[in-house]
Design a protein around this motif. Structure first.
Motif, PDB file in Angstrom:
ATOM      1  N   CYS A 105      30.852  -4.357  17.177  1.00 44.84           N
ATOM      2  CA  CYS A 105      31.187  -5.278  18.656  1.00 44.84           C
ATOM      3  C   CYS A 105      31.127  -4.211  19.639  1.00 44.84           C
ATOM      4  O   CYS A 105      30.563  -4.968  20.712  1.00 44.84           O
ATOM      5  N   GLN A 106      31.312  -3.011  19.785  1.00 49.20           N
ATOM      6  CA  GLN A 106      30.823  -2.403  21.086  1.00 49.20           C
ATOM      7  C   GLN A 106      29.209  -2.218  21.080  1.00 49.20           C
ATOM      8  O   GLN A 106      28.795  -2.220  22.280  1.00 49.20           O
ATOM      9  N   PHE A 157      34.438 -10.855  16.101  1.00 52.25           N
ATOM     10  CA  PHE A 157      34.346  -9.643  15.178  1.00 52.25           C
ATOM     11  C   PHE A 157      35.881  -9.643  14.517  1.00 52.25           C
ATOM     12  O   PHE A 157      36.247  -8.683  13.879  1.00 52.25           O
ATOM     13  N   LEU A 206      28.313  -5.431  22.761  1.00 57.18           N
ATOM     14  CA  LEU A 206      28.852  -5.744  23.987  1.00 57.18           C
ATOM     15  C   LEU A 206      27.785  -4.502  25.018  1.00 57.18           C
ATOM     16  O   LEU A 206      27.293  -5.246  26.055  1.00 57.18           O
ATOM     17  N   LEU A 237      38.628  -8.984  16.397  1.00 56.51           N
ATOM     18  CA  LEU A 237      39.468  -7.903  16.942  1.00 56.51           C
ATOM     19  C   LEU A 237      40.037  -8.295  18.049  1.00 56.51           C
ATOM     20  O   LEU A 237      39.877  -9.258  18.776  1.00 56.51           O
ATOM     21  N   SER A 267      41.743 -10.480  23.835  1.00 56.33           N
ATOM     22  CA  SER A 267      40.139 -10.281  23.377  1.00 56.33           C
ATOM     23  C   SER A 267      39.156 -11.179  24.114  1.00 56.33           C
ATOM     24  O   SER A 267      39.539 -12.190  24.454  1.00 56.33           O
ATOM     25  N   VAL A 324      33.205 -12.025  22.316  1.00 52.26           N
ATOM     26  CA  VAL A 324      32.598 -10.878  21.331  1.00 52.26           C
ATOM     27  C   VAL A 324      33.547 -10.277  20.572  1.00 52.26           C
ATOM     28  O   VAL A 324      33.384 -10.254  19.331  1.00 52.26           O
ATOM     29  N   GLU A 325      34.853  -9.890  21.028  1.00 55.38           N
ATOM     30  CA  GLU A 325      35.865  -9.254  20.001  1.00 55.38           C
ATOM     31  C   GLU A 325      36.333 -10.357  19.151  1.00 55.38           C
ATOM     32  O   GLU A 325      36.708 -10.056  17.927  1.00 55.38           O
ATOM     33  N   ARG A 326      36.492 -11.514  19.650  1.00 53.61           N
ATOM     34  CA  ARG A 326      37.035 -12.771  18.759  1.00 53.61           C
ATOM     35  C   ARG A 326      35.982 -12.996  17.467  1.00 53.61           C
ATOM     36  O   ARG A 326      36.456 -13.327  16.411  1.00 53.61           O
ATOM     37  N   ARG A 354      35.088  -2.631  12.420  1.00 54.92           N
ATOM     38  CA  ARG A 354      34.356  -3.553  13.069  1.00 54.92           C
ATOM     39  C   ARG A 354      34.284  -3.436  14.364  1.00 54.92           C
ATOM     40  O   ARG A 354      33.476  -3.927  15.105  1.00 54.92           O
ATOM     41  N   LEU A 355      34.948  -2.264  15.035  1.00 50.24           N
ATOM     42  CA  LEU A 355      34.936  -1.971  16.506  1.00 50.24           C
ATOM     43  C   LEU A 355      33.371  -1.724  17.025  1.00 50.24           C
ATOM     44  O   LEU A 355      32.831  -1.544  17.860  1.00 50.24           O
TER      45      LEU A 355
END
Length: 179
Positions: free
Chosen positions: A31-32, A128, A35, A130, A121, A124-126, A27-28
């Motif tokens: 997410c990247q 996903f 961002l 992460l 986090s 956006v990370e939350r 999922r990174l």
């Protein structure tokens, strides 16, 4: 007291290249991409909507915005590919984090120097699911290692393991909790 400095057999040292590394969450990569897309959309918007004060240059105004958008698209693709290559490893005496696409870097953090561990986090990370694991060592001003792309469960398990190491006890070896 006499000083001695014995030479080490280089061949007998453990090889970093042979250390088993585990890929970060898949999922990174998306997410990247989100961002980086937000970042480049802001820059493209600035390039498109900032008016030029000179009339001769105003006719060329769409081209900088297009160039920034194309650079952004390339940046998002490279970010996606780079995020898919990230990996980490936890060994008895150190924590390893590998990242990079064109220029690959491997960071090794000796657990003996570890002082403090945080999780963090952004929104956006939350979204996903992460978490970043932020590790601080003795004598450093800021974070010495930031592991990105961990699921909340995996980050919590690694954090528990590292905190147990900080307390001086050997971590319990359960099949479900060990990172």
């Amino acid at each position: 007291m006499t000083f001695t400095n014995t030479s080490l057999d280089i061949q007998a040292l453990p090889a970093l290249a042979e250390a088993p590394l585990e890929a970060v969450s898949p999922r990174l990569a998306p997410c990247q991409a989100v961002l980086r897309s937000l970042h480049w959309l802001l820059l493209t918007g600035l390039a498109a909507f900032v008016p030029f004060m000179i009339a001769e240059i105003a006719a060329w105004q769409p081209w900088p915005a297009l160039a920034v958008a194309l650079l952004g698209a390339v940046g998002v693709v490279f970010g996606w590919l780079e995020a898919r290559r990230r990996a980490y490893g936890l060994r008895q005496h150190d924590l390893i984090y590998r990242r990079g696409l064109l220029v690959q870097s491997t960071q090794v953090l000796p657990l003996a120097r570890l002082q403090h561990i945080e999780t963090s986090s952004n929104p956006v990370e939350r979204a996903f699911g992460l978490v970043r694991l932020v590790c601080f060592t003795a004598g450093g001003r800021g974070a010495d290692m930031v592991l990105e792309g961990l699921t909340a469960d995996r980050a919590a398990a690694i954090r528990r393991h590292l905190l147990t190491r900080l307390e001086g006890a050997e971590p319990e070896s359960t099949g479900t909790d060990a990172p």
